[in-house]
Design an enzyme around this catalytic site. Sequence first.
Site, short mmCIF file in Angstrom:
data_model
loop_
_atom_site.label_atom_id
_atom_site.label_comp_id
_atom_site.label_asym_id
_atom_site.label_seq_id
_atom_site.Cartn_x
_atom_site.Cartn_y
_atom_site.Cartn_z
N ASP A 10 11.28 27.66 -16.89
CA ASP A 10 10.22 28.47 -17.49
C ASP A 10 10.53 29.96 -17.28
O ASP A 10 9.77 30.69 -16.63
CB ASP A 10 8.84 28.13 -16.89
CG ASP A 10 8.79 28.36 -15.38
OD1 ASP A 10 7.67 28.59 -14.87
OD2 ASP A 10 9.84 28.36 -14.71
N HIS A 240 13.48 31.40 -4.88
CA HIS A 240 12.89 30.10 -5.22
C HIS A 240 13.89 29.26 -6.05
O HIS A 240 14.51 28.34 -5.54
CB HIS A 240 11.61 30.29 -6.03
CG HIS A 240 10.47 30.86 -5.24
ND1 HIS A 240 10.00 30.31 -4.07
CD2 HIS A 240 9.68 31.94 -5.48
CE1 HIS A 240 8.99 31.02 -3.61
NE2 HIS A 240 8.77 32.01 -4.45
O1 RIB Z 1 6.64 28.84 -6.91
C1 RIB Z 1 7.82 29.39 -7.45
C2 RIB Z 1 8.12 28.80 -8.78
O2 RIB Z 1 7.09 29.17 -9.71
C3 RIB Z 1 9.43 29.34 -9.40
O3 RIB Z 1 10.00 28.34 -10.20
C4 RIB Z 1 8.97 30.48 -10.25
O4 RIB Z 1 9.85 30.72 -11.35
C5 RIB Z 1 7.65 29.97 -10.75
O5 RIB Z 1 7.92 29.15 -11.88
CA CA Z 2 10.67 28.82 -12.50
#
Ligand code: RIB
Ligand code: CA
Length: 315
Positions: A10, A240
């Site tokens: 995303d 992340h």
């Molecule tokens: O919590 C972090 C996640 O949420 C990552 O994938 C960031 O891109 C958002 O999508």
């Molecule tokens: Ca993401």
Amino acid sequence: MPEKIIIDTDPGIDDAMAIFFAMSSPELELLGLTTTFGNVSVERATENALHLVEIAGISIPVAIGEAVPFVQAPLPFPDFVHGADGFGNLNLPQPKGQPIELGAAEFIIKTVLQNPHEITLIAIGPLGNLARALELEPRIAKLVKRVVIMGGTVLESGNVSPVAEANIYSDPHAADAVFRADWTVHMVGLDVTHKVTLMNDLQRRIRDHNSIFGQFLFDAGRFYADFYQSSRGTEGCYMHDASAIAYAINPNLFDVVNGPVRVATEGFAKGQTILKRTDYSYPENHWDIVTDACVCMGVDESGVLALYEKAMVGS
Ligand code: RIB
Ligand code: CA
């Protein structure tokens, strides 16, 4: 032989970092991107995925995925984190490329059936596309090589509620279906991504030494860095999504616990990933029907950062 992967995404600034990381790693062969709502709408996520492919100068399929959660009402997009356009409000012109005709779930199914036991799915957004693929073709659960997700949290506090991480919270019903399926979900959650900080000086080194991705990542990352500075007072951002790529490349950089995971789908704990950590037989047997997940609880932060720097800077 490099491991064949599909990244479900995303994008999203940390998604861009992860996707460029995968593209720059000889251990992985990126076959395609599938897009989902999450940080932005699925339309914007698809445009952004096409931008990333264009910036990389490669030609791989981008397939459009789920636009809304499986059951719950759509949530507002977190434009305060990634910007309204998902790339720090760079407001890039329309990408030249077009998505393929196949939808995300169909692309995943087709690729897995044509390459049994060879495809690793790496999901770094809400899990609707994986859940849809399982719904349409349950056989993929036993035909994929691996499933790695960035999402969830067990002991670390959540980032959208005290117990919930954003990707899971965005579509808890889809996430629960993914964890309940008869495959091993490798969960790279906040328990480890909150222990890996991508400092701004490394982002500057990537800008100065990576002529393909460096400037874009730095420019798109300013808004994201400002969010971290104002919300957490840190000179850098949590790694992340790129941590899921690091796990796919070298899982030995992570300490894991195995056990069944279920996802709370309603109430104030909605989006909580609940790991059963004992062999105790509870009267509440919701975890008994679930294949163990492999949940990351510890990480070699310097090892992950070194892997990322080697791929993105070359040293
Ligand atoms: O919590 C972090 C996640 O949420 C990552 O994938 C960031 O891109 C958002 O999508
Ligand atoms: Ca993401």
